[in-house]
Design a protein around this motif. Structure first.
Motif, PDB file in Angstrom:
ATOM      1  N   GLU A  73     216.862 125.180  50.999  1.00 58.53           N
ATOM      2  CA  GLU A  73     216.562 126.023  49.837  1.00 58.53           C
ATOM      3  C   GLU A  73     215.160 126.617  49.969  1.00 58.53           C
ATOM      4  OE1 GLU A  73     218.654 126.748  47.339  1.00 58.53           O
ATOM      5  OE2 GLU A  73     220.243 125.455  48.105  1.00 58.53           O
ATOM      6  N   ASP A  74     214.966 127.797  49.390  1.00 61.41           N
ATOM      7  CA  ASP A  74     213.670 128.472  49.451  1.00 61.41           C
ATOM      8  C   ASP A  74     212.655 127.883  48.481  1.00 61.41           C
ATOM      9  OD1 ASP A  74     214.595 130.230  51.410  1.00 61.41           O
ATOM     10  OD2 ASP A  74     215.214 131.731  49.936  1.00 61.41           O
ATOM     11  N   LYS A  75     213.105 127.550  47.274  1.00 58.33           N
ATOM     12  CA  LYS A  75     212.193 127.038  46.248  1.00 58.33           C
ATOM     13  C   LYS A  75     212.184 125.510  46.248  1.00 58.33           C
ATOM     14  CE  LYS A  75     212.625 130.774  42.871  1.00 58.33           C
ATOM     15  NZ  LYS A  75     213.023 131.053  41.487  1.00 58.33           N
ATOM     16  N   PRO A  76     211.035 124.923  45.960  1.00 54.15           N
ATOM     17  CA  PRO A  76     210.985 123.461  45.843  1.00 54.15           C
ATOM     18  C   PRO A  76     211.612 122.998  44.530  1.00 54.15           C
ATOM     19  CG  PRO A  76     208.842 124.383  45.324  1.00 54.15           C
ATOM     20  CD  PRO A  76     209.708 125.531  45.759  1.00 54.15           C
ATOM     21  N   ALA A  77     212.008 121.743  44.492  1.00 58.90           N
ATOM     22  CA  ALA A  77     212.548 121.145  43.269  1.00 58.90           C
ATOM     23  C   ALA A  77     211.431 120.761  42.313  1.00 58.90           C
ATOM     24  CB  ALA A  77     213.381 119.913  43.609  1.00 58.90           C
ATOM     25  N   VAL A  78     210.311 120.282  42.862  1.00 61.51           N
ATOM     26  CA  VAL A  78     209.190 119.811  42.050  1.00 61.51           C
ATOM     27  C   VAL A  78     207.886 120.206  42.721  1.00 61.51           C
ATOM     28  CG1 VAL A  78     207.951 117.764  41.197  1.00 61.51           C
ATOM     29  CG2 VAL A  78     210.445 117.796  41.144  1.00 61.51           C
TER      30      VAL A  78
ATOM     31  N   LEU B 210     211.844 114.011  39.556  1.00 65.54           N
ATOM     32  CA  LEU B 210     210.448 113.639  39.334  1.00 65.54           C
ATOM     33  C   LEU B 210     210.239 112.139  39.536  1.00 65.54           C
ATOM     34  CD1 LEU B 210     207.752 114.923  38.397  1.00 65.54           C
ATOM     35  CD2 LEU B 210     208.412 114.304  36.069  1.00 65.54           C
ATOM     36  N   SER B 211     211.195 111.333  39.088  1.00 62.23           N
ATOM     37  CA  SER B 211     211.051 109.876  39.194  1.00 62.23           C
ATOM     38  C   SER B 211     211.139 109.377  40.634  1.00 62.23           C
ATOM     39  CB  SER B 211     212.098 109.166  38.334  1.00 62.23           C
ATOM     40  OG  SER B 211     213.383 109.235  38.927  1.00 62.23           O
ATOM     41  N   LEU B 212     211.586 110.219  41.543  1.00 65.11           N
ATOM     42  CA  LEU B 212     211.665 109.826  42.952  1.00 65.11           C
ATOM     43  C   LEU B 212     210.333 109.995  43.684  1.00 65.11           C
ATOM     44  CD1 LEU B 212     215.193 111.253  43.803  1.00 65.11           C
ATOM     45  CD2 LEU B 212     214.547 108.846  43.521  1.00 65.11           C
ATOM     46  N   ILE B 213     209.332 110.588  43.024  1.00 62.86           N
ATOM     47  CA  ILE B 213     208.029 110.779  43.669  1.00 62.86           C
ATOM     48  C   ILE B 213     207.448 109.466  44.207  1.00 62.86           C
ATOM     49  CG2 ILE B 213     205.593 111.366  43.235  1.00 62.86           C
ATOM     50  CD1 ILE B 213     206.559 113.814  41.697  1.00 62.86           C
ATOM     51  N   PRO B 214     207.390 108.382  43.429  1.00 63.00           N
ATOM     52  CA  PRO B 214     206.819 107.151  44.004  1.00 63.00           C
ATOM     53  C   PRO B 214     207.554 106.680  45.258  1.00 63.00           C
ATOM     54  CG  PRO B 214     206.970 106.949  41.625  1.00 63.00           C
ATOM     55  CD  PRO B 214     207.709 108.215  42.003  1.00 63.00           C
TER      56      PRO B 214
ATOM     57  N   TYR C 125     198.767 106.578  37.662  1.00 63.10           N
ATOM     58  CA  TYR C 125     197.858 106.906  36.564  1.00 63.10           C
ATOM     59  C   TYR C 125     198.337 108.103  35.750  1.00 63.10           C
ATOM     60  CZ  TYR C 125     193.299 106.875  34.249  1.00 63.10           C
ATOM     61  OH  TYR C 125     192.286 106.787  33.322  1.00 63.10           O
ATOM     62  N   GLY C 126     199.421 108.760  36.200  1.00 63.58           N
ATOM     63  CA  GLY C 126     199.973 109.861  35.426  1.00 63.58           C
ATOM     64  C   GLY C 126     200.065 111.155  36.204  1.00 63.58           C
ATOM     65  N   MET C 127     200.193 112.230  35.456  1.00 61.10           N
ATOM     66  CA  MET C 127     200.354 113.566  36.019  1.00 61.10           C
ATOM     67  C   MET C 127     199.433 114.531  35.285  1.00 61.10           C
ATOM     68  SD  MET C 127     203.322 113.805  38.004  1.00 61.10           S
ATOM     69  CE  MET C 127     204.515 112.571  38.480  1.00 61.10           C
ATOM     70  N   ASN C 128     198.947 115.528  36.010  1.00 57.15           N
ATOM     71  CA  ASN C 128     198.183 116.607  35.389  1.00 57.15           C
ATOM     72  C   ASN C 128     199.077 117.790  35.080  1.00 57.15           C
ATOM     73  OD1 ASN C 128     195.732 115.291  35.430  1.00 57.15           O
ATOM     74  ND2 ASN C 128     195.096 116.184  37.371  1.00 57.15           N
ATOM     75  N   LYS C 129     199.988 118.106  35.983  1.00 57.99           N
ATOM     76  CA  LYS C 129     200.813 119.293  35.849  1.00 57.99           C
ATOM     77  C   LYS C 129     202.116 119.056  36.606  1.00 57.99           C
ATOM     78  CE  LYS C 129     200.653 124.263  36.761  1.00 57.99           C
ATOM     79  NZ  LYS C 129     199.867 125.350  37.310  1.00 57.99           N
ATOM     80  N   VAL C 130     203.220 119.482  36.013  1.00 58.28           N
ATOM     81  CA  VAL C 130     204.531 119.348  36.648  1.00 58.28           C
ATOM     82  C   VAL C 130     205.298 120.643  36.455  1.00 58.28           C
ATOM     83  CG1 VAL C 130     206.741 118.126  36.635  1.00 58.28           C
ATOM     84  CG2 VAL C 130     204.635 116.860  36.214  1.00 58.28           C
ATOM     85  N   ARG C 131     205.911 121.105  37.510  1.00 56.11           N
ATOM     86  CA  ARG C 131     206.817 122.245  37.443  1.00 56.11           C
ATOM     87  C   ARG C 131     208.092 121.888  38.202  1.00 56.11           C
ATOM     88  NH1 ARG C 131     203.932 123.100  33.968  1.00 56.11           N
ATOM     89  NH2 ARG C 131     202.602 124.891  33.574  1.00 56.11           N
ATOM     90  N   LEU C 132     209.235 122.392  37.701  1.00 56.20           N
ATOM     91  CA  LEU C 132     210.543 122.127  38.298  1.00 56.20           C
ATOM     92  C   LEU C 132     211.190 123.478  38.647  1.00 56.20           C
ATOM     93  CD1 LEU C 132     211.645 119.516  35.610  1.00 56.20           C
ATOM     94  CD2 LEU C 132     210.663 119.004  37.849  1.00 56.20           C
ATOM     95  N   PRO C 133     210.757 124.117  39.745  1.00 60.76           N
ATOM     96  CA  PRO C 133     211.204 125.483  40.047  1.00 60.76           C
ATOM     97  C   PRO C 133     212.673 125.629  40.424  1.00 60.76           C
ATOM     98  CG  PRO C 133     209.232 124.917  41.307  1.00 60.76           C
ATOM     99  CD  PRO C 133     209.712 123.667  40.647  1.00 60.76           C
TER     100      PRO C 133
END
Length: 152
Positions: free
Chosen positions: A136-141, A67-71, A89-97
């Motif tokens: 991989e089939d699923k994303p990490a974030v 998640l911290s690698l997003i910027p 400014y932040g996040m609204n929703k986060v998923r780690l599939p």
């Protein structure tokens, strides 16, 4: 990399605005994150045990590391020109599939979901960032992240 002037950003609403190059997540990066955060759970830092006992057959990156690698990734995917400052400014929703195995390559795909003028000096953009794992089939974030742009 895509470059979009701030005043043209609303024209890109609902579109993918950029994709980063691939970035390797090494065991050294995972160890440095564990040291910085104090999270030394064996699934991240004990390579031999993780290979034998972890469900992934390898050590994995912390979800918060990915998640911290997003910027970093998103700055390589898209640049918004014109603001004097860009504020996380932040996040609204986060998923780690899916977990990112040590040594995997990841990249971000950035979609602009919304753009709103907050006032005459600030613009709030809502992005959906998807961090894909090569092979991989699923994303990490999958995250809705917010950027506040300050106009000159």
């Amino acid at each position: 990399m895509t470059s979009i002037p701030l005043q043209e950003l609303p024209e890109h609403k609902g579109k993918v605005v950029g994709q980063s190059p691939w970035k390797n997540v090494s065991q050294e990066t995972i160890q440095a994150f564990a040291d910085a955060t104090g999270d030394h759970q064996w699934i991240h830092v004990d390579v031999e045990r993780a290979r034998k006992e972890a469900p992934w057959g390898a050590p994995v990156a912390h979800g918060f590391l990915t998640l911290s690698l997003i910027p970093q990734l998103n700055q390589q995917a898209v640049t918004i020109t014109g603001p004097v400052a860009t504020i996380n400014y932040g996040m609204n929703k986060v998923r780690l599939p899916a977990a990112v195995k040590s040594g995997s390559d990841i990249r971000s795909t950035v979609e602009l979901l919304d753009v709103q003028d907050v006032d005459d000096k600030r613009v709030l953009a809502t992005y959906r960032t998807t961090i894909e794992i090569k092979g991989e089939d699923k994303p990490a974030v999958v995250a809705e992240n917010l950027a506040m742009y300050v106009k000159p």
